[in-house]
Design a protein around this motif. Structure first.
Motif, PDB file in Angstrom:
ATOM      1  N   VAL A 110       0.830  -1.204   0.000  1.00  8.46           N
ATOM      2  CA  VAL A 110       0.000   0.000   0.000  1.00  8.46           C
ATOM      3  C   VAL A 110       0.866   1.257   0.000  1.00  8.46           C
ATOM      4  O   VAL A 110       0.556   2.229  -0.696  1.00  8.46           O
ATOM      5  CB  VAL A 110      -0.953  -0.008   1.223  1.00  8.46           C
ATOM      6  N   GLU A 111       1.951   1.244   0.754  1.00 12.19           N
ATOM      7  CA  GLU A 111       2.822   2.420   0.829  1.00 12.19           C
ATOM      8  C   GLU A 111       3.381   2.770  -0.544  1.00 12.19           C
ATOM      9  O   GLU A 111       3.462   3.928  -0.919  1.00 12.19           O
ATOM     10  CB  GLU A 111       3.975   2.188   1.817  1.00 12.19           C
ATOM     11  N   PHE A 112       3.775   1.740  -1.291  1.00 11.12           N
ATOM     12  CA  PHE A 112       4.297   1.953  -2.641  1.00 11.12           C
ATOM     13  C   PHE A 112       3.212   2.572  -3.517  1.00 11.12           C
ATOM     14  O   PHE A 112       3.461   3.512  -4.273  1.00 11.12           O
ATOM     15  CB  PHE A 112       4.770   0.613  -3.222  1.00 11.12           C
ATOM     16  N   LEU A 113       1.988   2.042  -3.408  1.00  5.39           N
ATOM     17  CA  LEU A 113       0.873   2.548  -4.211  1.00  5.39           C
ATOM     18  C   LEU A 113       0.434   3.948  -3.781  1.00  5.39           C
ATOM     19  O   LEU A 113      -0.225   4.650  -4.538  1.00  5.39           O
ATOM     20  CB  LEU A 113      -0.320   1.585  -4.139  1.00  5.39           C
ATOM     21  N   LYS A 114       0.780   4.358  -2.583  1.00  5.04           N
ATOM     22  CA  LYS A 114       0.486   5.729  -2.149  1.00  5.04           C
ATOM     23  C   LYS A 114       1.602   6.685  -2.561  1.00  5.04           C
ATOM     24  O   LYS A 114       1.333   7.823  -2.946  1.00  5.04           O
ATOM     25  CB  LYS A 114       0.305   5.787  -0.625  1.00  5.04           C
ATOM     26  N   ASN A 115       2.844   6.236  -2.503  1.00  4.58           N
ATOM     27  CA  ASN A 115       3.981   7.121  -2.756  1.00  4.58           C
ATOM     28  C   ASN A 115       4.265   7.336  -4.242  1.00  4.58           C
ATOM     29  O   ASN A 115       4.635   8.435  -4.639  1.00  4.58           O
ATOM     30  CB  ASN A 115       5.231   6.585  -2.061  1.00  4.58           C
ATOM     31  N   LEU A 116       4.112   6.308  -5.059  1.00  9.21           N
ATOM     32  CA  LEU A 116       4.428   6.446  -6.477  1.00  9.21           C
ATOM     33  C   LEU A 116       3.514   7.450  -7.184  1.00  9.21           C
ATOM     34  O   LEU A 116       4.012   8.284  -7.950  1.00  9.21           O
ATOM     35  CB  LEU A 116       4.418   5.091  -7.180  1.00  9.21           C
ATOM     36  N   PRO A 117       2.198   7.444  -6.941  1.00  7.90           N
ATOM     37  CA  PRO A 117       1.361   8.467  -7.594  1.00  7.90           C
ATOM     38  C   PRO A 117       1.767   9.891  -7.203  1.00  7.90           C
ATOM     39  O   PRO A 117       1.709  10.796  -8.032  1.00  7.90           O
ATOM     40  CB  PRO A 117      -0.058   8.162  -7.109  1.00  7.90           C
ATOM     41  N   ALA A 118       2.215  10.075  -5.977  1.00  6.18           N
ATOM     42  CA  ALA A 118       2.664  11.405  -5.554  1.00  6.18           C
ATOM     43  C   ALA A 118       3.894  11.826  -6.352  1.00  6.18           C
ATOM     44  O   ALA A 118       4.017  12.989  -6.744  1.00  6.18           O
ATOM     45  CB  ALA A 118       2.967  11.409  -4.055  1.00  6.18           C
ATOM     46  N   LYS A 119       4.785  10.883  -6.632  1.00  7.01           N
ATOM     47  CA  LYS A 119       5.984  11.186  -7.426  1.00  7.01           C
ATOM     48  C   LYS A 119       5.621  11.512  -8.875  1.00  7.01           C
ATOM     49  O   LYS A 119       6.278  12.305  -9.515  1.00  7.01           O
ATOM     50  CB  LYS A 119       6.970  10.008  -7.405  1.00  7.01           C
ATOM     51  N   LEU A 120       4.558  10.858  -9.376  1.00  5.78           N
ATOM     52  CA  LEU A 120       4.129  11.080 -10.759  1.00  5.78           C
ATOM     53  C   LEU A 120       3.122  12.224 -10.873  1.00  5.78           C
ATOM     54  O   LEU A 120       2.752  12.604 -11.981  1.00  5.78           O
ATOM     55  CB  LEU A 120       3.495   9.801 -11.322  1.00  5.78           C
ATOM     56  N   ASP A 121       2.658  12.722  -9.733  1.00  6.43           N
ATOM     57  CA  ASP A 121       1.652  13.774  -9.684  1.00  6.43           C
ATOM     58  C   ASP A 121       0.355  13.328 -10.378  1.00  6.43           C
ATOM     59  O   ASP A 121      -0.195  14.033 -11.225  1.00  6.43           O
ATOM     60  CB  ASP A 121       2.181  15.076 -10.290  1.00  6.43           C
ATOM     61  N   VAL A 122      -0.082  12.121 -10.021  1.00  7.40           N
ATOM     62  CA  VAL A 122      -1.340  11.572 -10.533  1.00  7.40           C
ATOM     63  C   VAL A 122      -2.116  10.974  -9.370  1.00  7.40           C
ATOM     64  O   VAL A 122      -1.604  10.853  -8.253  1.00  7.40           O
ATOM     65  CB  VAL A 122      -1.113  10.487 -11.613  1.00  7.40           C
ATOM     66  N   ARG A 123      -3.337  10.581  -9.626  1.00  5.92           N
ATOM     67  CA  ARG A 123      -4.177   9.923  -8.623  1.00  5.92           C
ATOM     68  C   ARG A 123      -3.849   8.435  -8.575  1.00  5.92           C
ATOM     69  O   ARG A 123      -3.400   7.851  -9.558  1.00  5.92           O
ATOM     70  CB  ARG A 123      -5.644  10.110  -8.985  1.00  5.92           C
ATOM     71  N   LEU A 124      -4.121   7.823  -7.431  1.00  8.49           N
ATOM     72  CA  LEU A 124      -3.896   6.391  -7.262  1.00  8.49           C
ATOM     73  C   LEU A 124      -4.669   5.607  -8.325  1.00  8.49           C
ATOM     74  O   LEU A 124      -4.141   4.665  -8.925  1.00  8.49           O
ATOM     75  CB  LEU A 124      -4.322   5.943  -5.861  1.00  8.49           C
ATOM     76  N   HIS A 125      -5.892   5.991  -8.578  1.00  5.86           N
ATOM     77  CA  HIS A 125      -6.731   5.327  -9.581  1.00  5.86           C
ATOM     78  C   HIS A 125      -6.053   5.349 -10.958  1.00  5.86           C
ATOM     79  O   HIS A 125      -6.069   4.352 -11.683  1.00  5.86           O
ATOM     80  CB  HIS A 125      -8.098   6.023  -9.628  1.00  5.86           C
ATOM     81  N   ASP A 126      -5.453   6.474 -11.306  1.00  7.17           N
ATOM     82  CA  ASP A 126      -4.774   6.593 -12.596  1.00  7.17           C
ATOM     83  C   ASP A 126      -3.537   5.691 -12.647  1.00  7.17           C
ATOM     84  O   ASP A 126      -3.244   5.095 -13.682  1.00  7.17           O
ATOM     85  CB  ASP A 126      -4.376   8.045 -12.873  1.00  7.17           C
ATOM     86  N   LEU A 127      -2.811   5.609 -11.530  1.00 10.41           N
ATOM     87  CA  LEU A 127      -1.637   4.726 -11.472  1.00 10.41           C
ATOM     88  C   LEU A 127      -2.061   3.280 -11.702  1.00 10.41           C
ATOM     89  O   LEU A 127      -1.457   2.565 -12.498  1.00 10.41           O
ATOM     90  CB  LEU A 127      -0.917   4.855 -10.128  1.00 10.41           C
ATOM     91  N   ILE A 128      -3.104   2.852 -11.017  1.00 12.46           N
ATOM     92  CA  ILE A 128      -3.569   1.474 -11.145  1.00 12.46           C
ATOM     93  C   ILE A 128      -4.035   1.198 -12.574  1.00 12.46           C
ATOM     94  O   ILE A 128      -3.703   0.166 -13.149  1.00 12.46           O
ATOM     95  CB  ILE A 128      -4.669   1.180 -10.109  1.00 12.46           C
ATOM     96  N   ASN A 129      -4.797   2.132 -13.160  1.00 13.75           N
ATOM     97  CA  ASN A 129      -5.224   1.955 -14.556  1.00 13.75           C
ATOM     98  C   ASN A 129      -4.026   1.849 -15.487  1.00 13.75           C
ATOM     99  O   ASN A 129      -4.010   1.029 -16.406  1.00 13.75           O
ATOM    100  CB  ASN A 129      -6.126   3.097 -15.010  1.00 13.75           C
ATOM    101  N   GLY A 130      -3.020   2.684 -15.273  1.00 10.01           N
ATOM    102  CA  GLY A 130      -1.815   2.638 -16.102  1.00 10.01           C
ATOM    103  C   GLY A 130      -1.070   1.329 -15.947  1.00 10.01           C
ATOM    104  O   GLY A 130      -0.569   0.772 -16.923  1.00 10.01           O
ATOM    105  N   MET A 131      -1.000   0.819 -14.712  1.00  6.59           N
ATOM    106  CA  MET A 131      -0.331  -0.459 -14.477  1.00  6.59           C
ATOM    107  C   MET A 131      -1.121  -1.602 -15.116  1.00  6.59           C
ATOM    108  O   MET A 131      -0.540  -2.552 -15.622  1.00  6.59           O
ATOM    109  CB  MET A 131      -0.155  -0.703 -12.977  1.00  6.59           C
ATOM    110  N   GLN A 132      -2.444  -1.501 -15.094  1.00  8.91           N
ATOM    111  CA  GLN A 132      -3.270  -2.554 -15.693  1.00  8.91           C
ATOM    112  C   GLN A 132      -3.132  -2.567 -17.209  1.00  8.91           C
ATOM    113  O   GLN A 132      -3.173  -3.619 -17.822  1.00  8.91           O
ATOM    114  CB  GLN A 132      -4.736  -2.374 -15.294  1.00  8.91           C
TER     115      GLN A 132
END
Length: 182
Positions: A110-132
């Motif tokens: 969870v920490e990784f999924l919270k910190n990486l979107p902050a580094k990319l300046d995107v929402r968690l939902h967008d990160l997950i969609n991009g990873m999918q």
């Protein structure tokens, strides 16, 4: 030699303003390269603004989300990976495998999924969609078996296979650290 104003006027009245048409004009009139490029930019920006203004609000919101997901994909798997890897101190190859074809999303901390979107300046939902969506191709891993439809591996196994140097392991631990926010 053709007159500058005539060349630009001819360019404006072309049936289609496209990169191909621009290329033709640039080859024919290299002396007007700056003018043609500026005009092309102005015309395409005007066209984009007009298209955007005519879109319904719902479409604009969907387009914005699609752009954010595209940003994630470019940052993790595309041309932005070099900058992201340098900024976070991890190898590019580490990010290439962060798609759900390779790593089981439920195993990512969870920490990784919270910190990486902050580094990319995107929402968690967008990160997950991009990873999918991933990069459209899976990462090659050394294997004794023939390639097939392999199940995604756990995040900790992926990290173990990444063969990270000590400095890279410290950088990953920073991304895995709980920052205290909820």
């Amino acid at each position: 030699m053709a007159n500058r104003d005539d060349v630009l006027s001819d360019f404006i009245v072309e049936e289609e303003i496209s990169p191909e048409v621009l290329g033709t004009y640039l080859r024919r009139h290299p002396e007007y390269t700056k003018d043609l490029l500026a005009l092309f930019n102005e015309l395409t920006m005007s066209e984009l603004e007009a298209t955007d203004a005519s879109l319904p609000f719902e479409t604009k919101a969907m387009t914005a989300e699609a752009l954010r997901v595209q940003h994630v994909r470019q940052s993790l798997f595309g041309h932005g990976i070099k900058d992201l890897a340098r900024e976070l101190g991890l190898p590019r190859t580490f990010f290439l495998g962060l798609n759900t074809n390779v790593v089981h999303l439920g195993s990512v901390p969870v920490e990784f999924l919270k910190n990486l979107p902050a580094k990319l300046d995107v929402r968690l939902h967008d990160l997950i969609n991009g990873m999918q969506q991933g990069d459209g191709q899976t990462v090659a891993m050394k294997s004794d078996n023939k390639p097939g439809a392999e199940a995604p591996i756990e995040f900790r196994d992926y990290v173990g296979q990444a063969d990270l140097a000590e400095e890279e392991q410290r950088a990953l631990r920073k991304l895995l650290a709980d920052d205290g926010s909820n």
